[in-house]
Scaffold this motif. Structure first.
Motif, short mmCIF file in Angstrom:
data_model
loop_
_atom_site.label_atom_id
_atom_site.label_comp_id
_atom_site.label_asym_id
_atom_site.label_seq_id
_atom_site.Cartn_x
_atom_site.Cartn_y
_atom_site.Cartn_z
N CYS A 11 0.83 -1.21 0.00
CA CYS A 11 0.00 0.00 0.00
C CYS A 11 0.86 1.26 0.00
CB CYS A 11 -0.92 0.02 1.22
SG CYS A 11 -2.35 -1.04 1.07
N THR A 14 2.74 1.75 -3.33
CA THR A 14 1.81 2.19 -4.37
C THR A 14 1.45 3.66 -4.18
OG1 THR A 14 0.93 -0.05 -4.53
CG2 THR A 14 -0.41 1.71 -5.46
N GLN A 18 2.19 6.91 -6.59
CA GLN A 18 1.17 7.83 -7.09
C GLN A 18 1.49 9.28 -6.72
OE1 GLN A 18 -2.41 6.11 -5.51
NE2 GLN A 18 -2.32 4.38 -6.92
N LEU A 51 6.31 2.02 -7.80
CA LEU A 51 5.24 1.18 -8.35
C LEU A 51 5.76 -0.22 -8.70
CD1 LEU A 51 3.40 3.85 -10.49
CD2 LEU A 51 2.58 2.80 -8.37
N GLY A 54 6.30 -1.98 -5.43
CA GLY A 54 4.96 -2.28 -4.90
C GLY A 54 4.36 -3.50 -5.56
N TRP A 58 3.37 -6.88 -3.74
CA TRP A 58 1.99 -7.34 -3.91
C TRP A 58 1.96 -8.82 -4.31
CZ3 TRP A 58 -2.65 -6.72 -2.45
CH2 TRP A 58 -3.72 -7.19 -3.18
N ASN A 77 -5.29 2.59 0.01
CA ASN A 77 -4.63 3.58 -0.85
C ASN A 77 -5.50 4.82 -1.01
OD1 ASN A 77 -2.48 1.89 -1.17
ND2 ASN A 77 -3.00 1.26 -3.24
#
Length: 115
Positions: A11, A14, A18, A51, A54, A58, A77
């Protein structure tokens, strides 16, 4: 316990990705130049790294949790990005949005109790 830490790491990575994307495009405003200059932006590379990491974390999460439990947890998120939008980027967040954040947190807690 390790699964929870991996989920939180996914989380956070990510969200950092962003936020880095947002910083990259904010830095592009008013800058003349083509894609070559934009591709050299450190924020863009930070976004790609976060990312990418992440995604790898994940995959580790999915090895340990059912996707029906793990995926809804990523809705955290939305909560984290809302907080960053409000307190870092000083964007307006209305009451309806905050109500949605509360509902998301409630849902994550309910899923977490069952898991």
């Amino acid at each position: 316990m390790i699964t929870l830490l991996l989920l939180l790491a996914a989380c956070l990575l990510t969200c950092l990705g962003q936020v880095s994307q947002k910083c990259a495009v904010e830095g592009w405003r008013g800058q003349p130049g083509g894609w070559r200059m934009k591709l050299r932006t450190p924020w863009l590379w930070s976004a790609l790294m976060c990312l990418g990491l992440g995604l790898l974390v994940w995959l580790l999460v999915l090895q340990r949790l059912e996707v029906g439990i793990a995926y809804p947890m990523l809705s955290l998120n939305f909560v984290l990005i809302t907080l960053v939008a409000r307190f870092v980027f000083h964007e307006a967040v209305d009451r309806r949005h905050w109500a949605g954040v509360v509902l998301i947190i409630t849902g994550v807690v309910l899923l977490g109790v069952e898991a």
